[in-house]
Design an enzyme around this catalytic site. Structure first.
Site, PDB file in Angstrom:
ATOM      1  N   CYS A 177       0.811  -1.221   0.000  1.00 17.39           N
ATOM      2  CA  CYS A 177       0.000   0.000   0.000  1.00 17.39           C
ATOM      3  C   CYS A 177       0.844   1.269   0.000  1.00 17.39           C
ATOM      4  CB  CYS A 177      -0.997  -0.008   1.153  1.00 17.39           C
ATOM      5  SG  CYS A 177      -0.293   0.210   2.804  1.00 17.39           S
ATOM      6  N   ASP A 178       2.064   1.239   0.523  1.00 17.13           N
ATOM      7  CA  ASP A 178       2.939   2.409   0.511  1.00 17.13           C
ATOM      8  C   ASP A 178       3.127   2.948  -0.906  1.00 17.13           C
ATOM      9  OD1 ASP A 178       3.371   0.458   2.510  1.00 17.13           O
ATOM     10  OD2 ASP A 178       5.340   1.240   3.029  1.00 17.13           O
ATOM     11  N   ALA A 179       3.127   2.033  -1.879  1.00 16.37           N
ATOM     12  CA  ALA A 179       3.381   2.410  -3.265  1.00 16.37           C
ATOM     13  C   ALA A 179       2.382   3.440  -3.773  1.00 16.37           C
ATOM     14  CB  ALA A 179       3.343   1.171  -4.162  1.00 16.37           C
ATOM     15  N   LEU A 180       1.189   3.496  -3.165  1.00 15.51           N
ATOM     16  CA  LEU A 180       0.156   4.412  -3.639  1.00 15.51           C
ATOM     17  C   LEU A 180       0.449   5.860  -3.267  1.00 15.51           C
ATOM     18  CD1 LEU A 180      -3.017   2.233  -3.014  1.00 15.51           C
ATOM     19  CD2 LEU A 180      -1.560   2.386  -5.046  1.00 15.51           C
ATOM     20  N   PHE A 181       1.396   6.075  -2.385  1.00 18.57           N
ATOM     21  CA  PHE A 181       1.926   7.418  -2.115  1.00 18.57           C
ATOM     22  C   PHE A 181       3.089   7.725  -3.047  1.00 18.57           C
ATOM     23  CE2 PHE A 181       4.928  10.271  -0.021  1.00 18.57           C
ATOM     24  CZ  PHE A 181       4.125  11.258   0.541  1.00 18.57           C
TER      25      PHE A 181
END
Length: 390
Positions: A177-181
């Site tokens: 989910c970090d990738a969405l930042f």
């Protein structure tokens, strides 16, 4: 097709229903935010502290990874992305000058991994620099990188399987989910800058795939990655990492503003943002922080400033833009901003930042990190924009 997909999923979103070490002291919500001048002064002090501590990093970040000294690595890049917000609001040219000097020293390159989202984050800073003195040359390496990606879009499962060495195979896509930042706001901002819709088309396709896989539509929170689908906390609760969800909703607060008002994908992101915000509002602790594990015991959890910073940023931005009711969300914002400022240590560092991880973990008062400072500066910029408004 994009319009129908975005609209349908927006409707679906809108209708879908650590070991304790201390008991925090309840904190009453401040009556209102500080004046803008005070907020800006706090942001400048924090930015100045970090700029003064770009060297000898291991002296204040224990077990610092070698990559931490690289401004294009996600850890530092979060700070540089947020510093553009300080430069936009400060009368001093020192922040703009620092960004441009760093970018020129890095030859405006992205990180070394072609497909990895973490190595795309710094591109947001290059886009800002191109509009503030660096010119088109700041965009050339990034455009070449994304041309390479668009020519052969990655295909892999989103299942997160730890390899014996190197990155998991799935990280050529947005499987955590970090990738969405890290990547989507950069791609959408590049679309806005160039008018090339291919960047947004690719970003939306991958964003929807990641959300379909990692977003729990009953809890309205993201699992960090597939390893956490079945893991549970000490009380049987699902494990939703604070900073992981902070990355997502803060990323939305950066992504939505660069979307054209008539973009048919816009309702998808706004609906997702509102749904997450409503859930997060219920999870703030009495002392203003959000716990490292969002569904853990909120009364006995440790303070943690990086997730809190990202949440304050996102909520304050949403109130300013009119997406969230002011009366409902302002107490959480004022209490959260006060908590972030209590995390500042006597030497000026931002403390209570959970170190590099992928799950809720222990945190101490002296713990700091570039990305924690970035979260603080993002929060400060949104709070600054919201302050003194009737």
């Amino acid at each position: 097709m994009v319009s129908k997909l975005a609209g349908a999923f927006a409707a679906l979103l809108l209708t879908a229903g650590a070991q304790a070490v201390a008991i925090p002291t309840a904190q009453a919500a401040p009556a209102k935010l500080p004046a803008r001048a005070e907020i800006l002064a706090s942001m400048e002090r924090m930015a100045d502290w970090q700029l003064a501590h770009l060297d000898n990093i291991s002296s204040y970040i224990p077990l610092a990874r070698p990559s931490l000294s690289n401004p294009r690595d996600w850890q530092q890049a979060t700070f540089w992305v947020a510093l553009t917000n300080v430069a936009d609001r400060s009368k001093s040219p020192r922040y703009r000058d620092a960004i441009l000097a760093m970018g020129r020293a890095q030859n405006w390159q992205l990180g070394g991994r072609v497909f990895h989202a973490d190595d795309h984050l710094i591109g947001w800073t290059w886009l800002w620099a191109s509009r503030n003195g660096a010119g088109p040359e700041a965009l050339a390496p990034m455009k070449a990188r994304f041309e390479q990606i668009l020519a052969a879009p990655p295909v892999s499962s989103l299942e997160f399987i730890n390899p014996t060495s190197g990155d998991p195979e799935c990280t050529i896509r947005w499987c955590w989910c970090d990738a969405l930042f890290m990547a989507p706001p950069t791609l959408y901002a590049l679309q806005k800058e160039t008018g090339d819709k291919r960047y947004g088309d690719f970003a939306h396709k991958e964003y929807v795939a990641a959300t379909d896989y990692l977003y729990d539509r009953s809890d309205h929170l993201y699992y960090r990655d597939s390893r956490f689908f079945t893991q549970r906390g000490a009380h049987g609760e699902k494990l939703y990492w604070s900073r992981g969800n902070g990355w997502v909703i803060s990323g939305l607060a950066r992504l939505i503003p660069v979307l054209d008002k008539k973009d048919p994908r816009r309702p998808y992101y706004i609906a997702l943002y509102k749904q997450m915000a409503a859930k997060l509002l219920t999870l703030q602790r009495e002392n203003g922080y959000w716990a490292p594990s969002l569904l853990g015991d909120l009364k006995t959890a440790q303070d943690e400033s990086s997730g809190t910073g990202f949440f304050v940023h996102a909520l304050a931005w949403g109130v300013k833009e009119g997406y969230l009711p002011r009366a409902q969300y302002m107490p959480a914002i004022t209490k959260g901003w006060a908590a972030l400022n209590r995390a500042i240590q006597p030497d000026g560092r931002l403390g209570w930042v959970q170190q590099v991880s992928y799950m809720p973990d222990a945190v101490a008062a002296a713990d700091t990190q570039f990305y924690g400072v970035g979260a603080y500066l993002l929060a400060g910029s949104a709070v600054y924009d919201l302050a003194d408004r009737k």
